[in-house]
Write an enzyme that holds these catalytic residues in place. Sequence first.
Site, PDB file in Angstrom:
ATOM      1  N   ALA A   1       0.870  -1.181   0.000  1.00  0.00           N
ATOM      2  CA  ALA A   1       0.000   0.000   0.000  1.00  0.00           C
ATOM      3  C   ALA A   1       0.904   1.228   0.000  1.00  0.00           C
ATOM      4  CB  ALA A   1      -0.868  -0.017   1.248  1.00  0.00           C
TER       5      ALA A   1
ATOM      6  N   GLU B   1      -0.670  -9.373  -0.697  1.00  0.00           N
ATOM      7  CA  GLU B   1      -2.095  -9.586  -0.416  1.00  0.00           C
ATOM      8  C   GLU B   1      -2.920  -9.639  -1.714  1.00  0.00           C
ATOM      9  OE1 GLU B   1      -1.880  -6.405   2.493  1.00  0.00           O
ATOM     10  OE2 GLU B   1      -2.808  -7.736   3.974  1.00  0.00           O
TER      11      GLU B   1
ATOM     12  N   GLU C   1       4.447  -5.139   7.349  1.00  0.00           N
ATOM     13  CA  GLU C   1       3.660  -4.099   8.027  1.00  0.00           C
ATOM     14  C   GLU C   1       4.073  -3.851   9.480  1.00  0.00           C
ATOM     15  OE1 GLU C   1       2.445  -6.301   5.907  1.00  0.00           O
ATOM     16  OE2 GLU C   1       0.953  -5.372   4.613  1.00  0.00           O
TER      17      GLU C   1
HETATM   18  N1  COA Z   1       4.594   3.115  -0.589  1.00  0.00           N
HETATM   19  C1  COA Z   1       4.977   4.272  -1.133  1.00  0.00           C
HETATM   20  N2  COA Z   1       6.109   4.419  -1.830  1.00  0.00           N
HETATM   21  C2  COA Z   1       6.855   3.325  -1.998  1.00  0.00           C
HETATM   22  C3  COA Z   1       6.518   2.070  -1.459  1.00  0.00           C
HETATM   23  C4  COA Z   1       5.311   1.994  -0.717  1.00  0.00           C
HETATM   24  N3  COA Z   1       4.876   0.858  -0.193  1.00  0.00           N
HETATM   25  N4  COA Z   1       7.490   1.176  -1.767  1.00  0.00           N
HETATM   26  C5  COA Z   1       8.392   1.839  -2.508  1.00  0.00           C
HETATM   27  N5  COA Z   1       8.027   3.135  -2.644  1.00  0.00           N
HETATM   28  C6  COA Z   1       8.724   4.207  -3.361  1.00  0.00           C
HETATM   29  C7  COA Z   1       9.897   4.737  -2.566  1.00  0.00           C
HETATM   30  O1  COA Z   1       9.459   5.711  -1.618  1.00  0.00           O
HETATM   31  C8  COA Z   1      10.731   5.345  -3.668  1.00  0.00           C
HETATM   32  O2  COA Z   1      10.153   6.568  -4.056  1.00  0.00           O
HETATM   33  P1  COA Z   1      11.081   7.906  -4.181  1.00  0.00           P
HETATM   34  O3  COA Z   1      12.031   7.566  -5.300  1.00  0.00           O
HETATM   35  O4  COA Z   1      10.094   8.963  -4.541  1.00  0.00           O
HETATM   36  O5  COA Z   1      11.755   8.075  -2.880  1.00  0.00           O
HETATM   37  C9  COA Z   1      10.525   4.363  -4.827  1.00  0.00           C
HETATM   38  O6  COA Z   1       9.314   3.686  -4.534  1.00  0.00           O
HETATM   39  C10 COA Z   1      11.632   3.341  -4.959  1.00  0.00           C
HETATM   40  O7  COA Z   1      11.771   2.659  -3.716  1.00  0.00           O
HETATM   41  P2  COA Z   1      13.173   2.505  -2.952  1.00  0.00           P
HETATM   42  O8  COA Z   1      12.870   2.260  -1.511  1.00  0.00           O
HETATM   43  O9  COA Z   1      14.058   3.658  -3.276  1.00  0.00           O
HETATM   44  O10 COA Z   1      13.723   1.185  -3.640  1.00  0.00           O
HETATM   45  P3  COA Z   1      14.763   0.141  -3.021  1.00  0.00           P
HETATM   46  O11 COA Z   1      15.186  -0.736  -4.130  1.00  0.00           O
HETATM   47  O12 COA Z   1      15.834   0.853  -2.243  1.00  0.00           O
HETATM   48  O13 COA Z   1      13.922  -0.721  -1.964  1.00  0.00           O
HETATM   49  C11 COA Z   1      11.972  -1.933  -1.199  1.00  0.00           C
HETATM   50  C12 COA Z   1      12.862  -1.547  -2.403  1.00  0.00           C
HETATM   51  C13 COA Z   1      10.757  -2.673  -1.749  1.00  0.00           C
HETATM   52  C14 COA Z   1      12.756  -2.846  -0.256  1.00  0.00           C
HETATM   53  C15 COA Z   1      11.540  -0.662  -0.459  1.00  0.00           C
HETATM   54  O14 COA Z   1      11.004   0.270  -1.399  1.00  0.00           O
HETATM   55  C16 COA Z   1      10.500  -0.884   0.620  1.00  0.00           C
HETATM   56  O15 COA Z   1      10.816  -1.388   1.677  1.00  0.00           O
HETATM   57  N6  COA Z   1       9.244  -0.463   0.366  1.00  0.00           N
HETATM   58  C17 COA Z   1       8.184  -0.505   1.325  1.00  0.00           C
HETATM   59  C18 COA Z   1       7.653  -1.927   1.486  1.00  0.00           C
HETATM   60  C19 COA Z   1       6.576  -1.981   2.536  1.00  0.00           C
HETATM   61  O16 COA Z   1       6.784  -1.725   3.707  1.00  0.00           O
HETATM   62  N7  COA Z   1       5.346  -2.325   2.095  1.00  0.00           N
HETATM   63  C20 COA Z   1       4.231  -2.471   2.939  1.00  0.00           C
HETATM   64  C21 COA Z   1       3.438  -1.225   2.989  1.00  0.00           C
HETATM   65  S1  COA Z   1       2.032  -1.400   4.071  1.00  0.00           S
END
Ligand code: COA
Length: 257
Positions: A66, A115, A135
């Site tokens: 999300a 999900e 989460e």
């Molecule tokens: N919500 C909003 N934005 C998200 C996102 C999410 N769930 N997951 C990734 N993004 C965005 C990042 O903020 C970033 O945006 P920006 O360039 O404007 O800063 C872009 O996507 C790229 O993500 P980034 O974190 O830079 O990539 P990464 O390769 O370093 O890491 C992940 C990849 C998937 C490990 C990491 O993005 C992450 O942990 N995301 C969140 C996962 C999460 O907690 N999901 C559950 C949500 S309830």
Amino acid sequence: MDYEHIIYEQNNQIVTITINRPSKLNALNAATITELHEAFKMANMDLEVRVIIVTGSGDKAFVAGADIKEFVRFNQIEGTQLSTRGHQLLFDYVENLETPVIAAVNGFALGGGLELAMAAHIRIASDNARFGLPEVSLGVIPGYGGTQRLPQLVGKGRALEMILTGGMINATKALDYGLVNHVFTPDELLNKATDLALKISANAPSAISAAIATVNAGFDVNQNGFEVEKQAFGSCFGTADFKEGTNAFLNKRKAEF
Ligand code: COA
């Protein structure tokens, strides 16, 4: 219909819905959930469409969850509404569609991404896919069905380990857990999803819908799956598909549904 966050493509009897926010790793914001609802609804209502494939754009993510930015300031009531709306428009909606949905997981499937894949009827993955429900690291729990569907698919102990650690598993482990049915190279993934879709689309659509509803009934505390099966089995006997399928078999020809 014009979409901003998804791509809707139809190739004969197969629709592919691609979540298309690659710069945000296809994170599900409210607008994307609304568009997905409309797209799934449209595909399901189109009688020509036999199978829906859902995937993510880019080579990195299926859906990274999300959209965290969108709910960061939410209060308790808004949190409950976020979850309720998601269930209604997307997660429960997909699980209960008459048309089968295959999730082709092409990278990170985290939080709402996993999900969504779990709400689909069948999951396949590329070998670079990563699965997790992170989460609790954000101070919340999975709110789009993850606490219920993950234990159904992988068992309670494995699900709780994934949910409580918030850690990711790779495609090999997901295959071992039964979370995905098959693993392919990224280049193969969509072709293999199409192969699977074609096999399904050769079968009787009314029987396919009845099978989905009946399997789902077994996971619904308000229904007795065996009773639902008896009624649904009987209903099949009144369909044109049943007539066609049985006649084709007896006349040694291929059924045309
Ligand atoms: N919500 C909003 N934005 C998200 C996102 C999410 N769930 N997951 C990734 N993004 C965005 C990042 O903020 C970033 O945006 P920006 O360039 O404007 O800063 C872009 O996507 C790229 O993500 P980034 O974190 O830079 O990539 P990464 O390769 O370093 O890491 C992940 C990849 C998937 C490990 C990491 O993005 C992450 O942990 N995301 C969140 C996962 C999460 O907690 N999901 C559950 C949500 S309830």
